[in-house]
Design an enzyme around this catalytic site. Structure first.
Site, PDB file in Angstrom:
ATOM      1  N   GLN A 174       0.822  -1.198   0.000  1.00  0.00           N
ATOM      2  CA  GLN A 174       0.000   0.000   0.000  1.00  0.00           C
ATOM      3  C   GLN A 174       0.860   1.254   0.000  1.00  0.00           C
ATOM      4  O   GLN A 174       0.544   2.245  -0.664  1.00  0.00           O
ATOM      5  CB  GLN A 174      -0.923   0.009   1.228  1.00  0.00           C
ATOM      6  CG  GLN A 174      -2.033  -1.034   1.175  1.00  0.00           C
ATOM      7  CD  GLN A 174      -3.009  -0.744   0.059  1.00  0.00           C
ATOM      8  OE1 GLN A 174      -2.976  -1.428  -0.971  1.00  0.00           O
ATOM      9  NE2 GLN A 174      -3.852   0.240   0.233  1.00  0.00           N
ATOM     10  N   GLU A 184     -53.397  36.226 -19.839  1.00  0.00           N
ATOM     11  CA  GLU A 184     -52.732  35.785 -21.064  1.00  0.00           C
ATOM     12  C   GLU A 184     -53.435  36.331 -22.305  1.00  0.00           C
ATOM     13  O   GLU A 184     -52.772  36.651 -23.305  1.00  0.00           O
ATOM     14  CB  GLU A 184     -52.682  34.252 -21.108  1.00  0.00           C
ATOM     15  CG  GLU A 184     -51.895  33.609 -19.980  1.00  0.00           C
ATOM     16  CD  GLU A 184     -50.459  34.100 -19.904  1.00  0.00           C
ATOM     17  OE1 GLU A 184     -49.903  34.498 -20.957  1.00  0.00           O
ATOM     18  OE2 GLU A 184     -49.895  34.110 -18.799  1.00  0.00           O
ATOM     19  N   HIS A 219     -52.035  39.833 -22.900  1.00  0.00           N
ATOM     20  CA  HIS A 219     -50.732  39.794 -23.592  1.00  0.00           C
ATOM     21  C   HIS A 219     -50.923  39.552 -25.089  1.00  0.00           C
ATOM     22  O   HIS A 219     -50.369  40.272 -25.936  1.00  0.00           O
ATOM     23  CB  HIS A 219     -49.864  38.671 -23.017  1.00  0.00           C
ATOM     24  CG  HIS A 219     -49.217  38.992 -21.704  1.00  0.00           C
ATOM     25  ND1 HIS A 219     -48.438  40.111 -21.499  1.00  0.00           N
ATOM     26  CD2 HIS A 219     -49.219  38.320 -20.530  1.00  0.00           C
ATOM     27  CE1 HIS A 219     -47.993  40.115 -20.253  1.00  0.00           C
ATOM     28  NE2 HIS A 219     -48.456  39.042 -19.635  1.00  0.00           N
ATOM     29  N   ASP A 243     -43.570  40.020 -15.412  1.00  0.00           N
ATOM     30  CA  ASP A 243     -43.767  40.957 -16.523  1.00  0.00           C
ATOM     31  C   ASP A 243     -43.279  42.355 -16.148  1.00  0.00           C
ATOM     32  O   ASP A 243     -42.622  43.038 -16.950  1.00  0.00           O
ATOM     33  CB  ASP A 243     -45.245  41.021 -16.912  1.00  0.00           C
ATOM     34  CG  ASP A 243     -45.776  39.681 -17.374  1.00  0.00           C
ATOM     35  OD1 ASP A 243     -44.984  38.892 -17.918  1.00  0.00           O
ATOM     36  OD2 ASP A 243     -46.984  39.427 -17.188  1.00  0.00           O
TER      37      ASP A 243
END
Length: 612
Positions: A133, A427, A430, A502
């Protein structure tokens, strides 16, 4: 797999040995009972003994019922003589099977020495394992400073990428074609006295194909391609980054002609002296080593360094000076023709319906990068599979566009009727304002189905790609952004939290018109200068190069632009209130309106819907 077996084998051996010892000492066994010779003789005379095994002076007696016993005879006399002295019946003794076993030397010495040697064997195995090791750790420590670049072999046809696999970017290909020619025929350039650029810096937004273009250069030239990220140089130990840079360029020179590609070079190439640690900063030492290696190329060394970043503004000036990254190639977002070609590449091995028109998809995806388009096609393929279809149709591709932009549909979201009505009028506001203004982007779809954080959405896409936007265009877009706010206020006489995004976008657009674009009554100048401070993290700072009075004037102009846009939107909605009501009621009934149906309600000439 072999490495994993080597790591596990010592532990496996130790576990087996320990298990054997535990089994040896702890397994419960039925040991034979010790009896005297007189008892043995009595048992023989009574006919209870089946056989006797003799091994030295030890006797193993097996009775008729299968039980075993142990006894010892005198070493000086034979067993027959001993039994005769004890008065055994000769007839009964003749019925007993007597077997003489010779004791082997190995078993004798093993029985004698194993209890003493076993601890030493286990200790030796443990020491060997620990030393192994330690040797592995030393090997890892010695290789810690070696480059971890991934090498793409030009002979591997399966992974080879060429310019035909990169759609669009004609100007970038033209710039990089000279690099390919130099790697193929360096003598032609050297005889002319020309020096090919030592470094090529690919600039562009994320997903525009910078890494793909670098691989295509290597594929076209047929040379080894060393690929490493800027973050892979720097570790927690000082000097490791510089050591890996030296090893990387050493490998590249051995494999010359070759290409070294450093992705996200801004991870180590930021301006020096802006962080903590000064000249001892590990990142800065790595950058210094890159600069030294690029300067150290001989004129006939066919090694090209290609780097990619989407943050050229933070790079150190020493990287960008002539002699290092001489050439800068900008990878722009694809235009409509390039998007069509990119979609053709990504849909090449996918089953498409005959109704799929890549041109119409390209028209609906302005601002999409090559990675976005690849994701779009993949999402459509997943959606078609979910619907148990054998081919990908226009409906799946159209839905995937909205999924990439806004997120997945949330049809399971519970909305009460009042909120649904507010969303429908929002919506519709818009969409109606957008359809009524000449410079606003055409409406392609209106929906009150929730996607992502949005309760509904209005999808408006420009008819053609734009690089310049006029003041009139921004005026119309401001009115469209405030159409939902104006509709809610006009119909319900109240305002909800729905228009918050927005209003944020409208405020930012109006502020940019005033402070960045000179589109206000304050004159043709900009206000403020944004700077990035790199100190204990990333912080954006705006330098104010104007007075407090000017700041008030800016706020006044921003408010004026927003108020004017709100008034325009309100006037349009009042004038077309009947159409607004029809739109909202239709949305409440159908939840989604495609372009054709929307234009019929509004009174505009219709076209075939995308998902038809």
């Amino acid at each position: 797999m072999d490495k994993l077996f080597k790591n596990i084998s010592p532990w496996l051996i130790m576990i087996i040995l320990l298990g054997g010892i535990l089994v040896l000492y702890q397994t419960p066994e039925k040991k034979p009972a010790d009896v005297s010779l007189s008892q043995v003789v009595s048992q023989i005379n009574e006919g209870q003994v089946k056989s006797i095994d003799i091994e030295g002076n030890a006797l193993t007696i097996t009775l008729q019922d299968g039980a075993t016993e142990k006894a010892s005879k005198e070493s000086e006399t034979s067993l027959t003589e001993t039994f005769s002295n004890y008065g055994v019946n000769p007839e009964k003794l003749n019925a007993v099977s007597v077997t003489i076993k010779e004791a082997s030397g190995f078993s004798f010495w093993a029985a004698a020495l194993l209890p003493f040697l076993l601890p030493f064997i286990l200790i030796s195995l443990f020491i060997w394992f620990m030393m192994r090791q330690a040797q592995r750790g030393n090997a890892q420590a010695l290789s810690f400073g070696l480059s971890r670049a991934r090498v793409l072999d030009p002979k591997d046809k399966r992974k080879r990428i060429t310019f035909k696999d990169v759609a669009g970017s004609a100007e970038a290909k033209m710039e990089l074609q000279e690099v390919v020619d130099f790697l193929r025929h360096p003598k032609k350039f050297l005889d002319m006295g020309a020096k090919i650029p030592k470094g090529v810096l690919l600039l562009g937004s994320p997903g525009t194909g910078k890494t793909l273009m670098a691989k295509a250069v290597a594929g076209e030239a047929g040379v080894p391609f060393f690929n490493i990220s800027g973050s892979e140089f720097v570790e927690m130990f000082v000097g490791v980054g510089a050591s890996r840079v030296r090893d990387l360029f050493k490998q590249a020179k051995k494999s010359a002609p070759s290409i070294v590609f450093i992705d996200e070079i801004d991870a180590v190439g930021r301006q020096r002296g802006t962080g903590l640690g000064g000249g001892h900063d590990e990142r800065e030492q790595t950058l210094n080593q890159i600069l030294v290696e690029m300067d150290g190329f001989e004129t006939d060394t066919s090694v090209i360094v290609i780097a990619a970043t989407n943050r050229p503004d933070v790079l150190d000036p020493a990287l960008l000076r002539p002699g290092r990254f001489d050439r800068r190639v900008t990878m722009d977002l694809p235009d409509i023709n390039d998007r069509e070609k990119i979609l053709a590449i990504h849909t090449k091995n996918k089953p498409l319906e005959d109704s799929v028109k890549l041109r119409r998809l390209a028209e609906r995806t302005p601002g999409f990068s090559g990675a976005d388009l690849a994701n779009l096609v993949n999402e459509a393929a997943i959606l078609a599979t979910r619907r148990n279809k054998k081919t990908i149709g226009m409906a799946e591709l159209a839905e995937s566009i909205e999924k990439v932009i806004l997120g997945p549909e949330r049809r399971s979201r519970v909305i009460n009727p009042k909120e649904k009505e507010i969303i429908a009028y929002h919506e519709s506001g818009h969409a109606l304002v957008g359809a009524s203004l000449p410079l606003a982007d055409p409406v392609q779809k209106v929906s009150i189905i929730s996607r992502g954080h949005a309760g509904g959405y209005t999808l408006a896409v420009p008819q053609e790609d734009k690089t310049l936007h006029s003041k009139s265009y921004f005026y119309d877009e401001l009115a469209v952004l405030l159409g939902g706010y104006a509709s809610e206020k006009m119909i319900f006489g109240d305002i909800t939290t729905g228009p918050s995004n927005d209003l944020e976008r409208a405020t930012q657009m109006a502020r940019n018109m005033v402070t960045r674009y000179g589109m206000s009554d304050l004159g043709a100048r900009t206000f403020g200068k944004k700077e990035e401070l790199v100190f204990l993290g990333r912080e954006m700072h705006e330098e104010r190069n104007y007075s407090e009075k000017t700041a008030q004037d800016i706020d006044g102009e921003v408010s004026r632009l927003i108020n004017e846009a709100f008034d325009r939107a309100t006037n349009i909605l009042k004038e077309k209130r009947a159409i607004l009501t029809t739109l909202a009621k239709t949305l409440l009934e159908k939840e989604t309106l495609e372009k054709e149906e929307f234009e019929k309600i509004v009174g505009l000439p219709g076209t075939a819907p995308l998902a038809a």
